[in-house]
Design a protein around this motif. Structure first.
Motif, PDB file in Angstrom:
ATOM      1  N   ASP A  66     -31.025   2.443  27.464  1.00  0.00           N
ATOM      2  CA  ASP A  66     -30.358   3.517  26.728  1.00  0.00           C
ATOM      3  C   ASP A  66     -29.692   3.036  25.448  1.00  0.00           C
ATOM      4  OD1 ASP A  66     -28.266   2.101  27.760  1.00  0.00           O
ATOM      5  OD2 ASP A  66     -27.490   3.721  29.023  1.00  0.00           O
ATOM      6  N   ASP A  67     -29.888   1.758  25.099  1.00  0.00           N
ATOM      7  CA  ASP A  67     -29.276   1.237  23.878  1.00  0.00           C
ATOM      8  C   ASP A  67     -30.336   0.867  22.850  1.00  0.00           C
ATOM      9  OD1 ASP A  67     -30.351  -0.858  25.236  1.00  0.00           O
ATOM     10  OD2 ASP A  67     -28.677  -2.236  24.935  1.00  0.00           O
ATOM     11  N   ALA A  68     -31.522   1.526  22.965  1.00  0.00           N
ATOM     12  CA  ALA A  68     -32.620   1.208  22.046  1.00  0.00           C
ATOM     13  C   ALA A  68     -32.288   1.669  20.641  1.00  0.00           C
ATOM     14  CB  ALA A  68     -33.901   1.880  22.516  1.00  0.00           C
ATOM     15  N   PRO A  69     -32.795   0.981  19.615  1.00  0.00           N
ATOM     16  CA  PRO A  69     -32.553   1.401  18.239  1.00  0.00           C
ATOM     17  C   PRO A  69     -33.239   2.721  17.935  1.00  0.00           C
ATOM     18  CG  PRO A  69     -34.191  -0.321  18.293  1.00  0.00           C
ATOM     19  CD  PRO A  69     -33.647  -0.214  19.689  1.00  0.00           C
ATOM     20  N   LYS A  86     -33.385  10.450  16.319  1.00  0.00           N
ATOM     21  CA  LYS A  86     -32.737  11.240  17.356  1.00  0.00           C
ATOM     22  C   LYS A  86     -32.445  12.651  16.846  1.00  0.00           C
ATOM     23  CE  LYS A  86     -30.504   7.386  19.743  1.00  0.00           C
ATOM     24  NZ  LYS A  86     -29.228   6.769  20.115  1.00  0.00           N
ATOM     25  N   PRO A  87     -32.692  13.677  17.664  1.00  0.00           N
ATOM     26  CA  PRO A  87     -32.434  15.047  17.232  1.00  0.00           C
ATOM     27  C   PRO A  87     -30.941  15.337  17.201  1.00  0.00           C
ATOM     28  CG  PRO A  87     -33.147  15.016  19.520  1.00  0.00           C
ATOM     29  CD  PRO A  87     -33.278  13.613  19.003  1.00  0.00           C
ATOM     30  N   GLU A  88     -30.561  16.282  16.336  1.00  0.00           N
ATOM     31  CA  GLU A  88     -29.164  16.674  16.280  1.00  0.00           C
ATOM     32  C   GLU A  88     -28.817  17.488  17.511  1.00  0.00           C
ATOM     33  OE1 GLU A  88     -28.338  18.719  12.704  1.00  0.00           O
ATOM     34  OE2 GLU A  88     -28.978  17.085  11.388  1.00  0.00           O
ATOM     35  N   ALA A  89     -27.568  17.343  17.976  1.00  0.00           N
ATOM     36  CA  ALA A  89     -27.122  18.056  19.159  1.00  0.00           C
ATOM     37  C   ALA A  89     -27.012  19.552  18.877  1.00  0.00           C
ATOM     38  CB  ALA A  89     -25.768  17.506  19.610  1.00  0.00           C
ATOM     39  N   GLU A  90     -27.403  20.376  19.840  1.00  0.00           N
ATOM     40  CA  GLU A  90     -27.286  21.819  19.683  1.00  0.00           C
ATOM     41  C   GLU A  90     -25.837  22.232  19.923  1.00  0.00           C
ATOM     42  OE1 GLU A  90     -29.978  23.634  22.327  1.00  0.00           O
ATOM     43  OE2 GLU A  90     -31.761  22.663  21.475  1.00  0.00           O
ATOM     44  N   PRO A  91     -25.371  23.274  19.234  1.00  0.00           N
ATOM     45  CA  PRO A  91     -23.980  23.722  19.415  1.00  0.00           C
ATOM     46  C   PRO A  91     -23.800  24.441  20.730  1.00  0.00           C
ATOM     47  CG  PRO A  91     -25.161  25.185  17.908  1.00  0.00           C
ATOM     48  CD  PRO A  91     -26.085  24.050  18.216  1.00  0.00           C
ATOM     49  N   ASN A  92     -23.784  23.681  21.809  1.00  0.00           N
ATOM     50  CA  ASN A  92     -23.653  24.248  23.142  1.00  0.00           C
ATOM     51  C   ASN A  92     -22.688  23.383  23.933  1.00  0.00           C
ATOM     52  OD1 ASN A  92     -24.242  24.607  26.052  1.00  0.00           O
ATOM     53  ND2 ASN A  92     -25.832  26.027  25.305  1.00  0.00           N
ATOM     54  N   ALA A  93     -21.845  24.016  24.726  1.00  0.00           N
ATOM     55  CA  ALA A  93     -20.827  23.265  25.464  1.00  0.00           C
ATOM     56  C   ALA A  93     -21.441  22.262  26.405  1.00  0.00           C
ATOM     57  CB  ALA A  93     -19.936  24.238  26.240  1.00  0.00           C
ATOM     58  N   SER A  96     -24.497  20.913  25.950  1.00  0.00           N
ATOM     59  CA  SER A  96     -25.604  20.201  25.318  1.00  0.00           C
ATOM     60  C   SER A  96     -25.467  18.696  25.456  1.00  0.00           C
ATOM     61  CB  SER A  96     -25.704  20.584  23.839  1.00  0.00           C
ATOM     62  OG  SER A  96     -24.547  20.153  23.133  1.00  0.00           O
ATOM     63  N   GLY A  97     -24.231  18.182  25.376  1.00  0.00           N
ATOM     64  CA  GLY A  97     -24.031  16.730  25.484  1.00  0.00           C
ATOM     65  C   GLY A  97     -24.487  16.211  26.826  1.00  0.00           C
ATOM     66  N   GLU A  98     -24.059  16.866  27.910  1.00  0.00           N
ATOM     67  CA  GLU A  98     -24.453  16.419  29.252  1.00  0.00           C
ATOM     68  C   GLU A  98     -25.958  16.558  29.474  1.00  0.00           C
ATOM     69  OE1 GLU A  98     -22.221  18.387  32.223  1.00  0.00           O
ATOM     70  OE2 GLU A  98     -20.260  17.724  31.465  1.00  0.00           O
ATOM     71  N   SER A  99     -26.517  17.675  29.014  1.00  0.00           N
ATOM     72  CA  SER A  99     -27.947  17.891  29.239  1.00  0.00           C
ATOM     73  C   SER A  99     -28.787  16.886  28.463  1.00  0.00           C
ATOM     74  CB  SER A  99     -28.333  19.320  28.839  1.00  0.00           C
ATOM     75  OG  SER A  99     -28.121  19.522  27.449  1.00  0.00           O
ATOM     76  N   GLN A 100     -28.335  16.535  27.251  1.00  0.00           N
ATOM     77  CA  GLN A 100     -29.072  15.541  26.474  1.00  0.00           C
ATOM     78  C   GLN A 100     -29.022  14.175  27.146  1.00  0.00           C
ATOM     79  OE1 GLN A 100     -27.858  15.415  22.387  1.00  0.00           O
ATOM     80  NE2 GLN A 100     -29.328  16.984  21.811  1.00  0.00           N
ATOM     81  N   ILE A 101     -27.872  13.831  27.710  1.00  0.00           N
ATOM     82  CA  ILE A 101     -27.748  12.545  28.409  1.00  0.00           C
ATOM     83  C   ILE A 101     -28.678  12.507  29.613  1.00  0.00           C
ATOM     84  CG2 ILE A 101     -26.186  11.121  29.797  1.00  0.00           C
ATOM     85  CD1 ILE A 101     -23.933  11.996  27.921  1.00  0.00           C
ATOM     86  N   GLU A 102     -28.687  13.598  30.384  1.00  0.00           N
ATOM     87  CA  GLU A 102     -29.565  13.654  31.554  1.00  0.00           C
ATOM     88  C   GLU A 102     -31.031  13.612  31.149  1.00  0.00           C
ATOM     89  OE1 GLU A 102     -28.859  13.448  34.793  1.00  0.00           O
ATOM     90  OE2 GLU A 102     -26.852  13.007  34.052  1.00  0.00           O
ATOM     91  N   ILE A 128     -36.050   7.730  30.093  1.00  0.00           N
ATOM     92  CA  ILE A 128     -36.000   6.280  30.290  1.00  0.00           C
ATOM     93  C   ILE A 128     -36.614   5.904  31.636  1.00  0.00           C
ATOM     94  CG2 ILE A 128     -34.417   4.347  30.711  1.00  0.00           C
ATOM     95  CD1 ILE A 128     -32.625   5.546  28.525  1.00  0.00           C
ATOM     96  N   LYS A 129     -36.282   6.672  32.680  1.00  0.00           N
ATOM     97  CA  LYS A 129     -36.859   6.389  33.997  1.00  0.00           C
ATOM     98  C   LYS A 129     -38.375   6.533  33.979  1.00  0.00           C
ATOM     99  CE  LYS A 129     -32.871   7.546  36.899  1.00  0.00           C
ATOM    100  NZ  LYS A 129     -32.332   8.464  37.931  1.00  0.00           N
ATOM    101  N   ASN A 130     -38.863   7.546  33.270  1.00  0.00           N
ATOM    102  CA  ASN A 130     -40.317   7.727  33.181  1.00  0.00           C
ATOM    103  C   ASN A 130     -40.962   6.580  32.417  1.00  0.00           C
ATOM    104  OD1 ASN A 130     -42.768   9.355  33.577  1.00  0.00           O
ATOM    105  ND2 ASN A 130     -42.702   9.616  31.360  1.00  0.00           N
ATOM    106  N   ASN A 131     -40.322   6.138  31.334  1.00  0.00           N
ATOM    107  CA  ASN A 131     -40.857   5.011  30.570  1.00  0.00           C
ATOM    108  C   ASN A 131     -40.866   3.737  31.411  1.00  0.00           C
ATOM    109  OD1 ASN A 131     -41.165   6.623  28.285  1.00  0.00           O
ATOM    110  ND2 ASN A 131     -39.121   6.154  27.528  1.00  0.00           N
TER     111      ASN A 131
END
Length: 592
Positions: free
Chosen positions: A138-141, A148-155, A157-163, A169-172
């Motif tokens: 998760d620390d790849a350049p 990286k896409p910009e975060a959507e203005p959603n409460a 969105s941060g958690e969903s993007q992390i998940e 990453i798991k699939n890779n």
């Protein structure tokens, strides 16, 4: 079983355009049967016909005094290494199958390239690989080609993007470990050392990894074999395991965009590997070739029986006729369409000199290999496929194998290159802690040691490896037992000088993205430097061009410019291209 009616929708599902279908009908002089439609769809696919890239590949330098078999002539190129000895080598891709089923996709990729080498009459003595995956940490350049896409203005969105990122990453990681395990399994079981390779990680490969496999073999000049259906009335033999439904139309699958829907639908297009069977097939074929009973030989790789029959006839300027009722089948009620398009592995097509059939049967029986006499060479210049006497396909062999439509695609420079050219070092932030940044840099999987991968490969089997994985280039020793058997084994062994061969596989996709022309030159120059650092001089090149959809002008421009750069560098280093592979439609299911 009634065949489907040929409709525009069915033609489209076979990835044939309206214009291609009209050309097909003009060649046949009639509407095709369902089996003929399938045959044309695989032979005119991008994977088999190179219909978008063939005009570009003509710019490669392909001749030198050392070239014994040149690019495009046969299954692999062959170069003279002195003292009556030669090397056969080639690289090929197995990208889409590895994305769908990483272990089997990678394993069968190794098996396919090994067959290409012993089909030329050479004994395979080593293999290499070149791999690309999405980020496994998760620390790849940030990728130059996929920011990286910009975060959507959603409460949330941060958690969903992390998940979502964790899931990617798991699939890779799954794809990476599966591919490495598949390569290790096939090479280790077959008994061939995997001596070098490279691995890169970048978000642009998310969901669509690049898996390229290379093999090299050694032979005497007089042992070179051609994949030609020579000699009218010569019998045609099938050898290897029975034909099943695995790998069905795999060549067509590799010639279209990979989507989640197509991946699921084509899961059955991934072949199943059996390296132990391939070892038996290899040894039996090399022993058979030493008898002089073989007029021509071809492996059943992409497009299976379809490709091996029509290509051997087209090369020889002859015809070929087979009866599918004689083909060993491991699944019940297989249709002619399925038998012709199956890509079941470890199978060979052998044209035998008439009157020497018993020698062939004796050797195959000795190695406990299934075999069948399935047809004969004819003078008709046509590939005729029967099933219990009924004609299922009747096609001019050369028009099918060599006269697929050729496209001169539109090329347009991508808009992103304007920003690339405008970049200056003033845009790079100041370094605050150089030591910490260096440690972070060195910890990225692309830079860090690849020991985890190559320690799974047996790189010392056959006791010929001089320089092991991890160096600039691998060095392997060709000795007497590296050669295929010949009529006078004792004399051949006594008079065989040892040779040291250096091999490397290189390519920096970031350079190619930033400037395809310069990136192509840099790839060749890097490989030449690695060989020079090992004390070797470049003799030849095999290339694997992995790009996206050629129908997109920006992508085709990248391909065209890369080829131009590679060609120029190969001329500069006097390392002609002896063959290779073009793999297109390598685009992530989530976008380019």
């Amino acid at each position: 079983m009634a065949e489907p009616t040929i409709t525009p929708e069915l033609v489209q599902r076979h990835n044939l355009t309206t214009e291609e279908f009209e050309k097909l009908k003009a060649i046949l002089g009639r509407e095709p049967s369902y089996t003929e439609l399938g045959i044309f769809s695989v032979m005119w696919s991008e994977h088999c016909s190179y219909k978008s890239s063939r005009p570009l590949l003509k710019s490669f330098p392909t001749r030198s005094p050392r070239i014994l078999v040149g690019a495009g002539e046969e299954n692999a190129g062959i170069i003279d290494i002195g003292d009556g000895l030669a090397i056969a080598f080639k690289i090929e891709s197995h990208n889409h199958p590895s994305a769908v089923e990483p272990f089997q996709g990678a394993a069968t990729g190794v098996g396919g390239i090994i067959r290409d080498i012993f089909t030329m009459g050479a004994r395979p003595i080593c293999s290499l690989n070149s791999l690309r995956f999405g980020p496994i940490t998760d620390d790849a350049p940030v990728s130059a080609s996929k920011p990286k896409p910009e975060a959507e203005p959603n409460a949330n969105s941060g958690e969903s993007q992390i998940e979502n990122q964790k899931s990617k990453i798991k699939n890779n990681q799954r794809l990476f470990s599966g591919v490495v395990a598949g390569i290790a399994h096939y090479g280790n079981c077959f008994g061939i050392p995997t001596v070098a390779g490279e691995v890169y990680f970048d978000p642009s490969y998310e969901g669509n990894p690049i898996v390229n496999a290379f093999c090299l073999g050694v032979l005497r000049h007089e042992q070179i074999v051609r994949g030609r259906a020579s000699g009218i009335s010569n019998p045609v033999f099938y050898v290897g395991p029975a034909t099943g439904r695995d790998g069905l139309a795999g060549a067509a699958f590799a010639s279209q965009n990979l989507t989640e829907a197509s991946a699921e639908h084509q899961r059955g297009a991934v072949q199943v590997a059996d390296p132990f069977m391939e070892k038996l097939v290899c040894e039996a074929c090399l022993e058979l070739l030493a008898t002089g009973a073989v007029a021509g030989i071809q492996d059943m790789g992409a497009a299976g029986l379809t490709c091996s029959t029509c290509e051997t006839a087209a090369r020889a300027g002859t015809g070929i006729e087979i009866d599918l009722s004689c083909v060993p089948q491991r699944a019940a009620n297989m249709t002619p369409y399925e038998i012709m398009l199956s890509e079941s592995q470890e199978r060979m097509l052998i044209i035998v000199h008439k009157g020497r059939e018993e020698e062939v049967k004796r050797i195959f029986d000795k190695w406990d290999l299934p075999w069948a006499e399935i047809g004969q060479v004819t003078s008709t210049n046509r590939m005729v496929v029967r099933n219990n006497g009924h004609v299922e396909a009747d096609i001019p062999a050369k028009k099918l194998a060599d006269e697929a439509p050729i496209y001169h695609r539109e090329a347009r420079e991508p808009a992103y290159l304007q920003a690339v050219r405008a970049f200056t070092l003033s845009q790079v932030p100041e370094i605050k802690d150089a030591a910490a940044d260096l440690k972070t840099f060195l910890s990225w999987p692309t830079i860090a040691s690849k020991n985890w991968a190559y320690r799974q490969y047996d790189h010392s089997v056959r006791a010929g490896t001089v320089v092991s994985p991890g160096s600039d280039a691998a060095v392997i020793r060709s000795k007497a037992d590296s050669l295929p058997p010949n009529h006078d084994t004792e004399q051949g062994t006594r008079n065989t000088p040892e040779k040291l061969l250096a091999l490397t596989v290189d390519g920096n996709a970031t350079y190619v993205y930033l400037d395809p022309y310069e990136g192509g030159k840099i790839a060749v120059a890097e490989a030449a430097r690695n060989l020079a650092c090992s004390g070797a001089r470049p003799l030849g090149t095999t290339d694997n061009l992995n790009f996206g959809n050629p129908q997109e002008p920006e992508i085709f421009w990248q391909l065209r410019e890369s080829v131009r750069g590679i060609a120029e560098a190969c001329r500069a280093f006097n390392a002609p291209v002896t063959g290779g592979n073009v793999s297109l439609y390598n685009q992530s299911p989530n976008g380019p």
